[in-house]
Design an enzyme around this catalytic site. Structure first.
Site, PDB file in Angstrom:
ATOM      1  N   SER A 102     -30.531 -46.681  -2.794  1.00 42.53           N
ATOM      2  CA  SER A 102     -31.087 -46.817  -4.141  1.00 42.53           C
ATOM      3  C   SER A 102     -32.216 -45.790  -4.308  1.00 42.53           C
ATOM      4  O   SER A 102     -32.509 -45.032  -3.380  1.00 42.53           O
ATOM      5  CB  SER A 102     -31.599 -48.241  -4.359  1.00 42.53           C
ATOM      6  OG  SER A 102     -32.581 -48.523  -3.400  1.00 42.53           O
ATOM      7  N   SER A 103     -32.820 -45.780  -5.457  1.00 47.10           N
ATOM      8  CA  SER A 103     -33.936 -44.863  -5.759  1.00 47.10           C
ATOM      9  C   SER A 103     -33.549 -43.381  -5.720  1.00 47.10           C
ATOM     10  O   SER A 103     -34.356 -42.538  -5.358  1.00 47.10           O
ATOM     11  CB  SER A 103     -35.122 -45.079  -4.796  1.00 47.10           C
ATOM     12  OG  SER A 103     -35.540 -46.397  -4.848  1.00 47.10           O
ATOM     13  N   GLY A 126     -31.422 -43.144 -13.184  1.00 44.56           N
ATOM     14  CA  GLY A 126     -31.937 -43.242 -14.556  1.00 44.56           C
ATOM     15  C   GLY A 126     -32.352 -41.884 -15.078  1.00 44.56           C
ATOM     16  O   GLY A 126     -32.027 -41.502 -16.201  1.00 44.56           O
ATOM     17  N   LEU A 127     -33.040 -41.153 -14.218  1.00 43.56           N
ATOM     18  CA  LEU A 127     -33.487 -39.806 -14.583  1.00 43.56           C
ATOM     19  C   LEU A 127     -32.300 -38.890 -14.844  1.00 43.56           C
ATOM     20  O   LEU A 127     -32.283 -38.130 -15.818  1.00 43.56           O
ATOM     21  CB  LEU A 127     -34.220 -39.216 -13.383  1.00 43.56           C
ATOM     22  CG  LEU A 127     -35.708 -39.200 -13.430  1.00 43.56           C
ATOM     23  CD1 LEU A 127     -36.267 -38.747 -12.095  1.00 43.56           C
ATOM     24  CD2 LEU A 127     -36.110 -38.228 -14.517  1.00 43.56           C
ATOM     25  N   ASP A 158     -35.899 -47.610 -16.410  1.00 43.92           N
ATOM     26  CA  ASP A 158     -35.051 -46.432 -16.674  1.00 43.92           C
ATOM     27  C   ASP A 158     -34.916 -46.169 -18.173  1.00 43.92           C
ATOM     28  O   ASP A 158     -34.712 -45.027 -18.591  1.00 43.92           O
ATOM     29  CB  ASP A 158     -33.649 -46.616 -16.069  1.00 43.92           C
ATOM     30  CG  ASP A 158     -33.627 -46.237 -14.591  1.00 43.92           C
ATOM     31  OD1 ASP A 158     -34.576 -45.555 -14.144  1.00 43.92           O
ATOM     32  OD2 ASP A 158     -32.672 -46.620 -13.895  1.00 43.92           O
ATOM     33  N   GLU A 175     -23.058 -57.797  -5.562  1.00 43.32           N
ATOM     34  CA  GLU A 175     -23.280 -58.181  -6.957  1.00 43.32           C
ATOM     35  C   GLU A 175     -22.847 -57.112  -7.959  1.00 43.32           C
ATOM     36  O   GLU A 175     -22.717 -57.396  -9.147  1.00 43.32           O
ATOM     37  CB  GLU A 175     -24.735 -58.589  -7.180  1.00 43.32           C
ATOM     38  CG  GLU A 175     -25.729 -57.540  -6.784  1.00 43.32           C
ATOM     39  CD  GLU A 175     -27.166 -58.047  -6.830  1.00 43.32           C
ATOM     40  OE1 GLU A 175     -27.370 -59.260  -6.950  1.00 43.32           O
ATOM     41  OE2 GLU A 175     -28.071 -57.202  -6.746  1.00 43.32           O
ATOM     42  N   GLN A 193     -19.087 -39.242   1.426  1.00 49.96           N
ATOM     43  CA  GLN A 193     -17.636 -39.483   1.533  1.00 49.96           C
ATOM     44  C   GLN A 193     -17.368 -40.980   1.617  1.00 49.96           C
ATOM     45  O   GLN A 193     -16.445 -41.504   0.995  1.00 49.96           O
ATOM     46  CB  GLN A 193     -17.076 -38.820   2.790  1.00 49.96           C
ATOM     47  CG  GLN A 193     -17.128 -37.306   2.800  1.00 49.96           C
ATOM     48  CD  GLN A 193     -16.636 -36.755   4.129  1.00 49.96           C
ATOM     49  OE1 GLN A 193     -15.664 -37.241   4.685  1.00 49.96           O
ATOM     50  NE2 GLN A 193     -17.320 -35.748   4.638  1.00 49.96           N
ATOM     51  N   CYS A 213     -53.849 -52.977 -23.719  1.00 45.51           N
ATOM     52  CA  CYS A 213     -53.465 -54.387 -23.599  1.00 45.51           C
ATOM     53  C   CYS A 213     -54.519 -55.163 -22.814  1.00 45.51           C
ATOM     54  O   CYS A 213     -55.596 -55.411 -23.339  1.00 45.51           O
ATOM     55  CB  CYS A 213     -52.056 -54.516 -23.027  1.00 45.51           C
ATOM     56  SG  CYS A 213     -51.270 -56.038 -23.565  1.00 45.51           S
ATOM     57  N   ARG A 217     -49.502 -62.442 -24.536  1.00 48.16           N
ATOM     58  CA  ARG A 217     -49.613 -63.779 -25.137  1.00 48.16           C
ATOM     59  C   ARG A 217     -50.974 -63.991 -25.786  1.00 48.16           C
ATOM     60  O   ARG A 217     -51.132 -64.837 -26.642  1.00 48.16           O
ATOM     61  CB  ARG A 217     -49.487 -64.845 -24.046  1.00 48.16           C
ATOM     62  CG  ARG A 217     -48.081 -65.108 -23.628  1.00 48.16           C
ATOM     63  CD  ARG A 217     -47.993 -66.231 -22.607  1.00 48.16           C
ATOM     64  NE  ARG A 217     -46.897 -65.944 -21.713  1.00 48.16           N
ATOM     65  CZ  ARG A 217     -45.621 -66.103 -22.044  1.00 48.16           C
ATOM     66  NH1 ARG A 217     -45.298 -66.574 -23.222  1.00 48.16           N
ATOM     67  NH2 ARG A 217     -44.657 -65.801 -21.199  1.00 48.16           N
ATOM     68  N   HIS A 258     -48.988 -51.279 -26.611  1.00 49.84           N
ATOM     69  CA  HIS A 258     -48.672 -50.350 -25.510  1.00 49.84           C
ATOM     70  C   HIS A 258     -48.225 -48.996 -26.065  1.00 49.84           C
ATOM     71  O   HIS A 258     -47.018 -48.759 -26.218  1.00 49.84           O
ATOM     72  CB  HIS A 258     -47.558 -50.928 -24.635  1.00 49.84           C
ATOM     73  CG  HIS A 258     -48.005 -52.068 -23.792  1.00 49.84           C
ATOM     74  ND1 HIS A 258     -48.556 -51.903 -22.541  1.00 49.84           N
ATOM     75  CD2 HIS A 258     -48.020 -53.403 -24.033  1.00 49.84           C
ATOM     76  CE1 HIS A 258     -48.872 -53.077 -22.037  1.00 49.84           C
ATOM     77  NE2 HIS A 258     -48.561 -54.017 -22.917  1.00 49.84           N
ATOM     78  N   GLU A 262     -48.072 -46.251 -24.628  1.00 50.07           N
ATOM     79  CA  GLU A 262     -47.378 -45.415 -23.635  1.00 50.07           C
ATOM     80  C   GLU A 262     -45.856 -45.436 -23.818  1.00 50.07           C
ATOM     81  O   GLU A 262     -45.167 -44.514 -23.391  1.00 50.07           O
ATOM     82  CB  GLU A 262     -47.753 -45.855 -22.207  1.00 50.07           C
ATOM     83  CG  GLU A 262     -47.234 -47.213 -21.736  1.00 50.07           C
ATOM     84  CD  GLU A 262     -48.138 -48.390 -22.098  1.00 50.07           C
ATOM     85  OE1 GLU A 262     -48.932 -48.260 -23.056  1.00 50.07           O
ATOM     86  OE2 GLU A 262     -48.032 -49.444 -21.445  1.00 50.07           O
TER      87      GLU A 262
HETATM   88  N1  GLN Z   1     -52.229 -60.895 -19.796  1.00 45.71           N
HETATM   89  C1  GLN Z   1     -52.543 -60.439 -21.112  1.00 45.71           C
HETATM   90  C2  GLN Z   1     -51.790 -61.221 -22.186  1.00 45.71           C
HETATM   91  O1  GLN Z   1     -50.764 -61.816 -21.904  1.00 45.71           O
HETATM   92  C3  GLN Z   1     -52.297 -58.961 -21.254  1.00 45.71           C
HETATM   93  C4  GLN Z   1     -50.867 -58.570 -21.136  1.00 45.71           C
HETATM   94  C5  GLN Z   1     -50.644 -57.093 -20.922  1.00 45.71           C
HETATM   95  O2  GLN Z   1     -51.542 -56.375 -20.516  1.00 45.71           O
HETATM   96  N2  GLN Z   1     -49.419 -56.640 -21.116  1.00 45.71           N
HETATM   97  O3  GLN Z   1     -52.182 -61.231 -23.320  1.00 45.71           O
END
Ligand code: GLN
Length: 556
Positions: free
Chosen positions: A19-20, A24-25, A77, A155, A198, A388, A469, A514, A516
């Site tokens: 694996s690895s 995905g790349l 991925d 699997e 192979q 976050c 949450r 997020h 990113e």
């Molecule tokens: N633990 C925090 C929450 O649930 C922050 C979650 C996170 O950083 N993705 O709100």
């Protein structure tokens, strides 16, 4: 440049030996090449494990959980897929054995198979085929399906049987198999070995799959003899034994290397699709900037809870790199474990960095280290980016150390705190199930146009992905605002705080979402671009401070 004739074509990518290997790349790189030849591509990953999705797994188990616009918690991925191609993934882009079995078992309970024995073949394989078929459509020329795991795993068998059947049903002309394998270099013998590959192809053939293309991951270049040997024993055309050598600088070089060997041309030819010219100049320019950044290097400290596994913060590291590309600077990342900050102090571990990022996370381990880090960044005026949990910790730090709310905290870590500046959303309090129940996916956010974030985005309303949450508790908003915290981004209609900033600071932005997940190398996310830019402008200042004030805990 649509030159498709006939149905959506399917490309299946399996992995062998270990694996690895970067399936995905590789899938993402191939998708980019096909897109840059004018085709509309979609990608999908099928994971053989039994979790319904990776959302309930620790980052140590599985690396980052990637969140799609429509709120699915998926394999990392998919992050590569989106970053390489800019093509958005959705719920249909990731299925697991768990989700497939759950669908079949739910249907069985509902009486959907009344009178029948429900079996792996045909019921599970049919469900897998339905998942693959969900990519078909007028707007998709080529669907790429990556099968997680390694051939030979128990699997993965139903998935391999399903893709074998699928290709049979759509016909040879409309589908093909690519096998990604390892050609290791044995140091003691001074030789590269083709035998594992192979054998891996041997396993595939017992299942009835003969790969059309072999992509060989290797440390050194393969000779013509290696390729001829693999071609002969694996029954693959010699020109379709492709070498994917470890890249020197960046994963973004992979498409360029694959294109050099015309693998995309062969794929199109085998699928009976016209070979349009390849437009890769923008990508190549981006890679050139990445390899030789005109502005040199800038060092960013990332203070997280899951630092020992690089994959835990995959999208964050990539987005920092993208922010670097946009600023013409290379980003060196100093990875710091937040628990270490609790022991050694932020100054000792972060001296010299030009920017500090505190990413997301769950649970109370390492939280105080994150809070100390943020205090260090705030007091020492080091560009700071909180994401976050990083944003939640930034508000806790500010409440405690600026607003005098001793013991302020999130109810996630201290349910009885007198100052619950971060608290669970009301609708979350009713939730008992763990899987897929957070605030997930894209939500709108209205931004103050004169704020740092507003200027970075250059528009008043944005949409960003969430996975949490807990939320900022509006009870404390006014008091913290008076003390200098700017609440620059708010979710319209719900009045939820999405972005906070500090006025008297070179660059201090923290967001509940997020960002990113929306950054790509060709289009850096505005906040990452702004953050790295601020770090570059302030470069050296933290170093100067270090010599003036030797490492000691920072007090506000
Ligand atoms: N633990 C925090 C929450 O649930 C922050 C979650 C996170 O950083 N993705 O709100």
């Amino acid at each position: 440049m649509a030159t498709r004739n006939g149905p959506t074509r399917h490309v299946f990518i399996t992995g062998g030996v270990v694996s690895s290997l970067g399936k995905g790349l590789t899938s993402a790189a191939l998708a980019l090449l096909l897109r840059q030849r004018g085709y509309r591509v979609k990608l999908q990953k099928l994971d053989p494990y039994l979790n319904v999705d990776p959302g309930t797994m620790s980052p140590y188990q599985h690396g980052e959980v990637y969140v799609t616009v429509d709120g699915a918690e998926t394999d990392l991925d998919l992050g590569h897929y989106e970053r390489f191609t800019g093509i958005p993934c959705t719920r249909n882009s990731n299925f697991t054995s768990g989700s497939i079995y759950r669908a079949v078992i739910t249907r069985e309970r509902e009486g959907g198979y009344l009178g029948k024995t429900v079996q792996v073949i045909p019921h599970i394989t049919d469900e897998i085929k339905a998942a693959i078929r969900s990519l078909d459509g007028e707007d998709v020329d080529i669907a790429i399906t990556e099968i997680g795991g390694t051939v030979g795993d128990i699997e993965s068998l139903p998935f391999l049987e399903a893709i074998r059947q699928y290709r049979h049903e759509i016909g040879r002309r409309n589908g093909l198999f690519i096998h990604l394998t390892l050609v290791p270099y044995i140091k003691a013998a001074g030789e590269m070995k083709t035998k594992p590959s192979q054998q891996s192809v041997g396993i595939l053939r017992t299942i009835g799959i003969v790969p059309d293309v072999l992509i060989c991951r290797c440390e050194h270049s393969m000779t013509a003899e290696h390729k001829a040997k693999l071609a002969l024993f694996c029954d693959v055309d010699e020109n379709k034994v492709i070498e994917e050598k470890d890249v020197e600088h960046s994963i973004y070089e992979v498409p360029i290397e694959l294109a050099r060997q015309d693998v995309d041309v062969y794929i199109l030819e085998m699928l009976g699709l016209h070979v349009n010219p390849l437009e890769l100049s923008e990508w190549k320019r981006m890679v050139a900037t990445l390899i030789t950044p005109p502005q040199g290097l800038v060092e960013i400290g990332v203070v997280g809870k899951y630092i020992s596994l690089r994959d835990s913060y995959k999208s964050i590291y990539e987005a920092l790199t993208h922010g670097g590309i946009a600023n013409g600077v290379g980003v060196r990342i100093r990875m710091v474990e937040s628990e270490e900050v609790e022991k050694a102090g932020a100054a000792a571990l972060l001296a010299g960095v030009s920017g500090i990022l505190v990413p997301g996370g769950f649970g109370d381990r390492g939280i105080e280290g994150k809070i100390q880090t943020i205090q260090y960044a705030r007091v020492n005026r080091i560009p700071f980016f909180g994401i976050c949990l990083g944003m939640q910790c930034a508000t806790i730090e500010f409440a405690r150390n600026v607003c005098g709310m001793a013991g302020a905290n999130s109810t996630e870590f201290a349910p009885a705190t007198a100052y619950p500046v971060i608290d669970m959303m009301v609708e979350q309090k009713k939730v008992t199930e763990k899987g897929g129940t957070m605030r997930l996916g894209a939500y709108p956010c209205a931004i103050q146009s004169d704020s740092v974030a507003g200027k970075a985005y250059g528009r008043g309303e944005i949409s960003e992905r969430h996975r949490h949450r807990y939320e900022f508790n509006n009870r404390f908003r006014e008091k913290m605002q008076r003390a200098g915290m700017i609440f620059s981004g708010i979710c319209p209609g719900r009045d939820l705080v999405e972005i906070v900033e500090l006025a008297d600071h070179p660059w201090f932005v923290a967001c509940q979402f997020h960002p990113e997940f929306q950054s790509t190398p060709l289009q850096s996310h505005p906040l990452f671009r702004g953050f790295v830019g601020a770090a570059l402008r302030g470069q050296g200042k933290n170093e100067a401070r270090k010599s003036r004030r030797p490492a000691r805990p920072v007090k506000s």
